[in-house]
Design an enzyme around this catalytic site. Structure first.
Site, mmCIF file in Angstrom:
data_model
loop_
_atom_site.group_PDB
_atom_site.id
_atom_site.type_symbol
_atom_site.label_atom_id
_atom_site.label_comp_id
_atom_site.label_asym_id
_atom_site.label_seq_id
_atom_site.Cartn_x
_atom_site.Cartn_y
_atom_site.Cartn_z
ATOM 1 N N PRO A 17 0.795 -1.224 0.000
ATOM 2 C CA PRO A 17 0.000 0.000 0.000
ATOM 3 C C PRO A 17 0.836 1.287 0.000
ATOM 4 C CG PRO A 17 -0.116 -1.101 2.130
ATOM 5 C CD PRO A 17 0.535 -2.055 1.180
ATOM 6 N N ASN A 18 0.335 2.237 -0.742
ATOM 7 C CA ASN A 18 0.890 3.599 -0.844
ATOM 8 C C ASN A 18 2.188 3.690 -1.650
ATOM 9 O OD1 ASN A 18 -1.187 4.929 0.704
ATOM 10 N ND2 ASN A 18 -0.318 3.888 2.482
ATOM 11 N N ARG A 25 5.351 11.119 -2.527
ATOM 12 C CA ARG A 25 5.045 10.862 -1.121
ATOM 13 C C ARG A 25 6.305 10.982 -0.262
ATOM 14 N NH1 ARG A 25 4.763 4.695 1.144
ATOM 15 N NH2 ARG A 25 3.960 5.191 3.198
ATOM 16 N N TYR A 30 11.318 8.586 1.158
ATOM 17 C CA TYR A 30 11.218 7.519 0.157
ATOM 18 C C TYR A 30 11.878 7.844 -1.192
ATOM 19 C CZ TYR A 30 7.872 5.725 3.536
ATOM 20 O OH TYR A 30 7.290 5.269 4.682
ATOM 21 N N ASN A 82 7.611 -5.695 -0.491
ATOM 22 C CA ASN A 82 7.605 -4.516 0.369
ATOM 23 C C ASN A 82 6.165 -4.373 0.833
ATOM 24 O OD1 ASN A 82 7.540 -2.070 1.636
ATOM 25 N ND2 ASN A 82 8.756 -0.985 0.099
ATOM 26 N N ALA A 85 2.893 -0.523 5.103
ATOM 27 C CA ALA A 85 2.445 -0.512 6.498
ATOM 28 C C ALA A 85 1.901 -1.866 6.956
ATOM 29 C CB ALA A 85 1.388 0.574 6.682
ATOM 30 N N HIS A 88 3.718 -4.068 9.564
ATOM 31 C CA HIS A 88 3.597 -3.896 11.012
ATOM 32 C C HIS A 88 2.252 -4.365 11.555
ATOM 33 C CE1 HIS A 88 6.942 -1.442 9.748
ATOM 34 N NE2 HIS A 88 6.137 -0.598 9.114
ATOM 35 N N ASP A 95 0.872 -15.293 7.207
ATOM 36 C CA ASP A 95 0.335 -16.656 7.066
ATOM 37 C C ASP A 95 0.324 -17.102 5.605
ATOM 38 O OD1 ASP A 95 -0.032 -16.890 9.772
ATOM 39 O OD2 ASP A 95 -2.211 -16.647 9.734
ATOM 40 N N GLU A 106 12.002 -9.674 2.403
ATOM 41 C CA GLU A 106 11.287 -8.435 2.741
ATOM 42 C C GLU A 106 12.182 -7.249 2.422
ATOM 43 O OE1 GLU A 106 9.703 -8.352 6.754
ATOM 44 O OE2 GLU A 106 9.924 -6.183 6.831
ATOM 45 N N HIS A 108 12.383 -2.800 2.345
ATOM 46 C CA HIS A 108 11.833 -1.473 2.623
ATOM 47 C C HIS A 108 12.794 -0.428 2.080
ATOM 48 C CE1 HIS A 108 8.830 -3.162 5.249
ATOM 49 N NE2 HIS A 108 9.776 -3.922 5.730
ATOM 50 N N LEU A 109 12.238 0.637 1.567
ATOM 51 C CA LEU A 109 13.069 1.737 1.083
ATOM 52 C C LEU A 109 13.786 2.411 2.256
ATOM 53 C CD1 LEU A 109 10.166 2.847 -1.119
ATOM 54 C CD2 LEU A 109 12.406 2.452 -2.116
ATOM 55 N N SER A 110 13.028 2.672 3.304
ATOM 56 C CA SER A 110 13.587 3.371 4.461
ATOM 57 C C SER A 110 14.109 2.356 5.473
ATOM 58 C CB SER A 110 12.502 4.226 5.109
ATOM 59 O OG SER A 110 11.456 3.410 5.604
ATOM 60 N N ARG A 115 13.210 4.518 12.524
ATOM 61 C CA ARG A 115 12.041 5.406 12.441
ATOM 62 C C ARG A 115 11.174 5.231 13.701
ATOM 63 N NH1 ARG A 115 9.272 4.922 6.790
ATOM 64 N NH2 ARG A 115 8.270 6.813 7.570
ATOM 65 N N ARG A 119 7.199 1.082 13.712
ATOM 66 C CA ARG A 119 7.728 0.484 12.469
ATOM 67 C C ARG A 119 8.840 -0.530 12.744
ATOM 68 N NH1 ARG A 119 5.474 3.788 8.393
ATOM 69 N NH2 ARG A 119 5.165 5.905 9.146
HETATM 70 C C1 DQA Z 1 7.998 1.144 3.928
HETATM 71 C C2 DQA Z 1 8.106 1.355 5.443
HETATM 72 C C3 DQA Z 1 6.758 1.199 6.096
HETATM 73 O O1 DQA Z 1 6.868 1.424 7.495
HETATM 74 C C4 DQA Z 1 5.779 2.204 5.547
HETATM 75 O O2 DQA Z 1 4.501 2.019 6.094
HETATM 76 C C5 DQA Z 1 5.720 2.176 4.048
HETATM 77 C C6 DQA Z 1 6.978 2.069 3.316
HETATM 78 C C7 DQA Z 1 9.360 1.388 3.222
HETATM 79 O O3 DQA Z 1 9.503 0.948 2.086
HETATM 80 O O4 DQA Z 1 10.243 2.052 3.778
HETATM 81 O O5 DQA Z 1 4.661 2.317 3.451
HETATM 82 O O6 DQA Z 1 7.626 -0.200 3.679
#
Ligand code: DQA
Length: 151
Positions: A17-18, A25, A30, A82, A85, A88, A95, A106, A108-110, A115, A119
Site C-alpha cells: 500500500p501507498n 510521497r 522515500y 515490500n 504498512a 507492522h 500466514d 522483505e 523497505h526503502l527506508s 524510524r 515500524r
Molecule cells: C515502507 C516502510 C513502512 O513502514 C511504511 O509504512 C511504508 C513504506 C518502506 O519501504 O520504507 O509504506 O515499507
C-alpha cells in the site's frame, strides 16, 4: 531454459500500500523516483541477472494475499515483498507466505528500525530469508541478487 548454476528463474515483486505514490510521497524518506522508474531499474537488473521479474502493486491486503497464494501456480521461485504498512500489522500476509512455503525477501526503502517505534516490528520478517532496508530503491536490486543466490 534453466541454466545449470541458476535455479531461480522467475521472481514476483509485490509493492504494498501507498507505494504507488512513490515520487510524490514523503520524498525525504522515500526518494523522488516514481514506482514506474523503480520498476524500470528492477527490469534492467533482471536482464543482467537473466531472470524474469514481474512487479505488482496493490493497496489491498486481500489482493496481496491472493497473489502470494497463486505464486506457486504461476511458477514463481521467489517472492520479494515490500508490504508497506502491512509489515507492522498483517498476520494474514505472514500466514500466506508460510502457507505456500515460497522463499521470500522483505524489503523497505527506508530503514524502519531508525524510524518510529511502531515500524520496528515486522510480522513478515520472521517468515522471510532476510530483510533489506534503508537503501532506497537500490534495495530492490540487492533483493534480486539475494533471491538469485539464496538456496
Ligand atoms: C515502507 C516502510 C513502512 O513502514 C511504511 O509504512 C511504508 C513504506 C518502506 O519501504 O520504507 O509504506 O515499507
Amino acid at each position: 531454459m534453466k541454466s545449470q548454476n541458476q535455479k531461480v528463474q522467475k521472481v514476483l515483486i509485490i509493492h504494498g500500500p501507498n507505494l504507488n505514490l512513490l515520487g510524490t510521497r514523503e520524498i525525504d524518506v522515500y526518494g523522488s523516483e516514481s514506482l514506474d522508474q523503480v520498476n524500470q531499474k528492477i527490469q534492467e537488473k533482471a536482464k543482467e541477472l537473466k531472470i524474469e521479474v514481474i512487479c505488482r502493486q496493490s493497496n489491498h491486503e486481500g489482493q496481496i494475499i491472493d497473489w502470494i497464494q497463486n505464486s506457486k501456480n504461476e511458477s514463481f521461485d521467489r517472492l520479494i515483498i515490500n508490504p508497506g504498512a502491512y509489515t507492522h500489522t498483517s498476520i494474514a500476509i505472514r500466514d500466506a507466505i508460510t502457507g505456500i512455503q515460497i522463499k521470500a525477501i522483505e524489503i523497505h526503502l527506508s530503514n524502519i528500525h531508525k524510524r518510529e517505534e511502531f515500524r520496528h516490528h515486522s510480522y513478515i520478517a520472521p517468515v522471510c530469508i532476510g530483510q533489506i532496508c534503508g537503501f532506497g530503491s537500490h534495495g530492490y536490486l540487492l533483493a534480486l541478487e539475494a533471491a538469485v543466490i539464496s538456496q
